[in-house]
Design an enzyme around this catalytic site. Structure first.
Site, PDB file in Angstrom:
ATOM      1  N   ARG A 188       9.046  -2.288   3.907  1.00  0.00           N
ATOM      2  CA  ARG A 188       9.894  -3.207   3.134  1.00  0.00           C
ATOM      3  C   ARG A 188      10.467  -4.311   4.015  1.00  0.00           C
ATOM      4  O   ARG A 188      10.748  -5.407   3.532  1.00  0.00           O
ATOM      5  CB  ARG A 188      10.991  -2.411   2.429  1.00  0.00           C
ATOM      6  CG  ARG A 188      12.008  -1.756   3.314  1.00  0.00           C
ATOM      7  CD  ARG A 188      12.773  -0.626   2.628  1.00  0.00           C
ATOM      8  NE  ARG A 188      11.928   0.552   2.449  1.00  0.00           N
ATOM      9  CZ  ARG A 188      12.351   1.699   1.944  1.00  0.00           C
ATOM     10  NH1 ARG A 188      13.607   1.818   1.537  1.00  0.00           N
ATOM     11  NH2 ARG A 188      11.537   2.726   1.814  1.00  0.00           N
ATOM     12  N   ASP A 247      -1.929   2.596   5.925  1.00  0.00           N
ATOM     13  CA  ASP A 247      -0.676   1.970   5.499  1.00  0.00           C
ATOM     14  C   ASP A 247      -0.814   0.459   5.324  1.00  0.00           C
ATOM     15  O   ASP A 247       0.170  -0.221   5.046  1.00  0.00           O
ATOM     16  CB  ASP A 247       0.443   2.285   6.501  1.00  0.00           C
ATOM     17  CG  ASP A 247       1.803   2.382   5.840  1.00  0.00           C
ATOM     18  OD1 ASP A 247       1.859   2.538   4.611  1.00  0.00           O
ATOM     19  OD2 ASP A 247       2.819   2.295   6.556  1.00  0.00           O
ATOM     20  N   LYS A 257       7.591  10.460  12.109  1.00  0.00           N
ATOM     21  CA  LYS A 257       6.955  11.344  11.135  1.00  0.00           C
ATOM     22  C   LYS A 257       6.492  12.623  11.830  1.00  0.00           C
ATOM     23  O   LYS A 257       6.120  12.597  13.006  1.00  0.00           O
ATOM     24  CB  LYS A 257       5.722  10.665  10.520  1.00  0.00           C
ATOM     25  CG  LYS A 257       5.991   9.431   9.688  1.00  0.00           C
ATOM     26  CD  LYS A 257       4.676   8.838   9.179  1.00  0.00           C
ATOM     27  CE  LYS A 257       4.886   7.532   8.444  1.00  0.00           C
ATOM     28  NZ  LYS A 257       5.567   7.717   7.145  1.00  0.00           N
TER      29      LYS A 257
END
EC number: 3.4.11.1
Length: 494
Positions: A346, A283, A272
């Site tokens: 995920r 997060d 990032k």
């Protein structure tokens, strides 16, 4: 802290509702007797406002045993909702906090309408008293003293026992949401996966829940290659955390919560930029939501079976970190081509969902700060949802409407499934591209839910607020804590 009385007594402050249509309600008329008609004059001169969330303070000047009255504008009755009430009372309790009020009362029945009964009002009042006055926990050396509300009395003609119960439930909901807020606001060098696991264990032991915390070696034995891949670059050991609440004699109809517990996300080798990395301590908002819900469940003891699973690690760069082009094997046996190491949440959830199913979950709800795409689509006040089961989604939706935590359903089409299954080297890829990013992330997770009824909640936009609001300061919001708990409390009701 909470009391219920039928008559008004001596208090530092009393909160009274004002509707546009009822500027001279029976409550105001009764008070105005002591004020010798002065309240009516203030209303006519618009010194007392009935506009939504307007707060007007009136000193009694010794005319009553109450020091100050706070009149809360609620607008027109036809547009009066639970959301209006939450915002108005949240702002009111902030005002009382700023005034250092320690003994307050609310004329509960003045807030009651055909839409909202006294139980609804009591629940919301106790809930937002905690939410509205939540204070950011900082690490500054100069600590300021804080004056707390020590006594809060509901004045009502309704059954005291029922009102007390509603106050208790509301208070528990607010307190647990604040617990989640505090977790999300903690810096990543303080809240590691190990510390998160310790917090979860303390919670489980406090409420007599069963629990498991899997260490790296146990994860390797169970084949949790997706979570372990995310952890490869870290010196902090990963944890797979499970809390097990048995609310029924038989282990059936088990609701499984799965919360993303990435304690810091640099993006890994798909790094990032600086401005995108700051704030990534949050997060693990999904994990916090799940733990907050379990705090409510542990306190209120609903007759439901619930599992909470949290796959936890940080996602950092090192010589051992996983890379784009890696192929990993998840606990389910499905292989995954890594196209983006910043799509790590995920991957962790994939193993979390499979583990929840192994523990017996019959229904799955995952919660995650998953994608920036959902913020582009829905903004910062609406959580994105996806599902493979409309009946389960409807129950989640109804719970969210009760708690005023907005959610909106996003689609899963067969063409979306084809995109996440499009890989030359593995069963799935973890990032098909930017188009429909939020949908792609949810669709990927759905591949691991398979036929188990499942709802995905992407709280990337709702987990934190950039500025202060009626229900709290800037920072973590505790999104979905109350919705998850309400789902359990109402689960299976017609």
């Amino acid at each position: 802290m909470f009391q219920v009385q039928k008559e008004l007594a001596s208090h530092e402050a009393v909160v009274v509702a004002l509707f546009e249509e009822e500027k001279t309600s029976s409550f105001v008329q009764e008070l105005d007797k002591a004020f010798e008609g002065q309240l009516q004059v203030l209303l006519e001169e618009k010194e007392l406002s009935t506009k939504k969330k307007a707060i007007s303070k009136v000193h009694s000047l010794g005319k009553t045993d109450v020091k100050r009255y706070y009149f809360v504008g609620l607008g027109k009755k036809e547009s009066y909702t639970t959301e209006t009430l939450r915002s108005a009372l949240g702002k009111t309790f902030k005002t009382l906090q700023a005034a250092k009020v320690q003994d307050a009362a609310i004329l509960l029945d003045s807030f009651v309408t055909e839409k909202l009964d006294a139980i609804d009002v009591a629940h919301i009042a106790a809930e937002v008293q905690g939410l509205g006055t939540y204070e950011l926990q900082t690490y500054k050396s100069d600590k300021k003293d804080r004056v707390e509300l020590e006594k809060f009395t509901a004045i009502t003609a309704e059954d005291a026992q029922e009102i007390e119960a509603a106050l208790t439930v509301g208070y528990v909901h607010g307190r647990a949401t604040n617990s989640a807020r505090t977790l999300v606001n903690m810096p990543p060098n303080v809240l590691t996966a190990t510390k998160l696991a310790e917090y979860a264990v303390e919670l489980a032991e406090k409420y007599d829940m069963d629990y498991k915390v899997l260490e790296k070696e146990e994860m390797e034995e169970l084949g949790m290659g997706a979570l372990l891949a995310v952890n490869q670059g870290s010196i902090e050991p990963p944890k797979m955390i499970a809390l097990i609440y048995k609310g029924k004699e038989e282990w059936t109809d088990v609701i499984g919560f799965v919360g993303k517990g990435i304690t810091y996300d640099t993006g890994g080798y798909s790094l990032k930029p600086r401005e995108g990395m700051v704030g990534m301590k949050g997060d693990m908002g999904g994990a916090a939501a799940v733990l907050g819900a379990m705090e409510i469940i542990g306190e209120l003891r609903p007759e439901q079976n619930v599992i909470a699973v949290i796959p936890s690690t940080d996602n950092v760069v090192s010589g051992t970190a996983f890379k784009p082009d890696d192929v990993i094997t998840s606990m389910s046996g499905k292989t995954i081509e890594v196209l983006n190491t910043d799509a790590e949440g995920r991957l962790a959830l994939a193993d979390g969902i499979t583990y929840a199913k192994k523990l017996g979950a019959n229904y799955l709800i995952d919660v995650a700060t998953l994608t920036g795409g959902v913020i582009v689509a829905l903004g910062n006040h609406t959580t994105g949802a996806m599902t493979n089961n409309e009946e389960l989604f409807e129950q989640v939706l109804e719970a969210s409407m009760e708690t005023d935590e907005s959610i909106w359903q996003l689609p899963i089409f067969d063409r979306d499934k084809e995109r996440v299954r499009n890989s030359k080297f593995a069963d799935l890829n973890n990032s098909p591209g930017r188009e429909g990013h939020a949908v792609m992330a949810g669709t990927f997770i759905g591949e691991f839910a398979e036929d188990t009824p499942w709802v995905h909640l992407d709280i990337a936009g709702t987990s934190e607020s950039s500025g202060a609001h009626d229900l709290g300061p800037a920072g973590a919001t505790g999104a979905m804590v109350r919705t998850l708990a309400t789902l359990v409390e109402r689960f299976g009701e017609e």
